[in-house]
Design a protein around this motif. Structure first.
Motif, PDB file in Angstrom:
ATOM      1  N   ALA A 412     -20.527   1.141   2.401  1.00  0.00           N
ATOM      2  CA  ALA A 412     -21.520   0.450   1.882  1.00  0.00           C
ATOM      3  C   ALA A 412     -21.029  -0.516   0.819  1.00  0.00           C
ATOM      4  N   SER A 413     -20.101  -0.315   0.031  1.00  0.00           N
ATOM      5  CA  SER A 413     -19.286  -1.264  -0.718  1.00  0.00           C
ATOM      6  C   SER A 413     -18.597  -2.333   0.010  1.00  0.00           C
ATOM      7  N   LEU A 414     -17.951  -1.889   1.243  1.00  0.00           N
ATOM      8  CA  LEU A 414     -17.322  -3.116   1.925  1.00  0.00           C
ATOM      9  C   LEU A 414     -18.323  -3.883   2.638  1.00  0.00           C
ATOM     10  N   ASP A 415     -19.504  -3.489   3.120  1.00  0.00           N
ATOM     11  CA  ASP A 415     -20.348  -4.117   3.606  1.00  0.00           C
ATOM     12  C   ASP A 415     -21.264  -5.242   2.672  1.00  0.00           C
ATOM     13  N   LEU A 416     -21.316  -4.647   1.557  1.00  0.00           N
ATOM     14  CA  LEU A 416     -21.963  -5.424   0.423  1.00  0.00           C
ATOM     15  C   LEU A 416     -20.976  -6.665   0.000  1.00  0.00           C
TER      16      LEU A 416
END
Length: 429
Positions: A412-416
């Motif tokens: 999720a951090s990478l997608d954000l």
């Protein structure tokens, strides 16, 4: 030790050294660098972008004239009488012509070529970002799968210990043969799970190496950890302070600009006059010299009157481009709304993962203490094998859920970071 034995020992040592030297240690940054340099898909995008740059650099050739040259020989013919003196001889000749058409559409075409190259650059940057995101996610996914392999090995080791303890207790009459048999069945049932996890890891690693441009026979050792340091909740308002337009939106805007230039080209071709310059010469050999009696130079202005007719083909093309412009503007507006919505959703997912990891970590500690207590109770004879096995399953499940949630947090951090269009790894800085 004789010479033959020494020879074989040297071969074995040499082979071992070669195998060890062929092993590639990969951390996350190294994997990303390899992919950006060797990935076949990105390389094709790089070639396409280079081709658009070449077209942009050479767009000035729209101003070059069209030049034609030729050579011929001719001989006179007659159907009614004799040829005049010299008429039956072959006479050599040359031809040379040049023409150029200048109009506002030519300048607009040159500008569109440059804009198309800029679209290519944006597409290339977007492809690099997508590839880096894929590599980073796959890297952490491989760490998760490898952790599952280790958990399966740990589970088998625990089951082996339970079986050995049940067997020892059964021999002295402190446990039933059923407990021993049940522990053996549990142990054997876990071995296929380990094999399945190992196969999943090997298959995933092979696909990962292909993305990086590494050979399938190259030995790779991943260096990294799945558990990331959690500094706390994600700062509020990050979407407003650090957000940049995504490459997708930037590409749409630049494509819209290119389409607007295309409309200008069509309009200029339809309604603007064009200047036509032409020159030609056709010297022929006569009386021992080359002479040109038909050469000319002309200057003209032309305009396409068909475009002024209702429902003309050129007008129809312009109307179609106008429709495409409206569609592009709608897509840009939708992409902006989607970006904001996606950022909010990912922020909520990250906050949920952080809370979940804290709860699961505590639950894992409790599960480990519970398993230790049931193990002690089983050794004292106050608990049966079924209770001990259930406690072991709970402990394994708790560890697995913690690692899975760490992966969810990283993903999720990478997608954000991608949605914010900021460098990967900078979200928590």
């Amino acid at each position: 030790m004789n010479q033959k034995t020494m020879f074989f020992v040297c071969i074995i040592l040499f082979g071992t050294v070669v195998m060890l030297s062929a092993e590639t240690a990969l951390d996350l940054d190294t994997a990303v660098a390899l992919a950006l340099e060797h990935n076949l898909g990105l390389n094709r995008t790089r070639i396409e972008t280079a081709g658009k740059k070449r077209e942009s650099d050479r767009s000035w050739n729209n101003l070059l004239p069209s030049i034609n040259a030729g050579a011929n020989v001719r001989r006179g013919t007659s159907l009614t009488g004799d040829l005049p003196p010299g008429g039956d001889e072959w006479t050599p000749g040359l031809s040379l012509s040049a023409s150029v058409s200048l109009s506002p559409a030519v300048i607009a075409t040159m500008k569109k070529t440059k804009t198309d190259y800029e679209v290519g650059i944006i597409s290339y940057e977007g492809a690099k970002q997508e590839l880096e995101l894929e590599v980073r996610k796959l890297f952490y996914q491989l760490l998760l799968i490898h952790a599952n392999v280790e958990l399966a090995e740990e589970s088998i080791a625990s089951a082996q210990a339970r079986y050995e303890e049940a067997s020892a207790r059964s021999k002295v009459g402190q446990a039933s043969n059923l407990d021993e048999l049940s522990a053996r069945v549990e142990l054997e049932n876990l071995k296929p799970d380990l094999r399945s996890a190992e196969t999943q890891y090997v298959n995933a690693l092979e696909g990962f190496k292909q993305i990086l441009g590494l050979g399938s026979d190259e030995v790779v050792q991943l260096e990294g950890q799945l558990e990331v340091i959690i500094p706390g909740a994600l700062p509020e308002g990050i979407s407003e302070t650090r957000k940049q337009e995504s490459w997708t939106i930037t590409a749409l805007r630049k494509s819209l600009e290119s389409l607007e230039i295309q409309r200008k080209i069509l309009w200029n071709q339809a309604y603007m006059p064009n200047l036509q310059l032409s020159w030609n010469s056709a010297p022929a050999y006569s009386n021992d010299v080359f002479a040109d009696s038909s050469g000319s130079f002309s200057v003209g202005i032309g305009i396409n009157l068909d475009s002024f007719l209702p429902g003309s083909g050129q007008r129809t093309k312009i109307d179609a481009v106008d429709d495409s412009l409206k569609i592009y503007r709608s897509q840009i507006q939708e992409a902006l709304l989607n970006q904001d919505m996606r950022i909010r959703q990912l922020q909520r997912s990250i906050g949920q993962s952080i809370e979940t990891i804290e709860a699961l970590t505590l639950n894992g500690e409790l599960a480990e203490r519970t398993y230790e207590m049931w193990s002690e109770s089983y050794r004292r004879g106050t608990a049966d094998m079924q209770q001990l096995r259930a406690a072991g399953d709970s402990l394994l499940q708790a560890k697995n859920r913690v690692k899975q949630e760490f992966y969810n947090l990283v993903a999720a951090s990478l997608d954000l970071e991608k949605e914010l269009n900021i460098p990967f790894g900078s979200l928590w800085q």
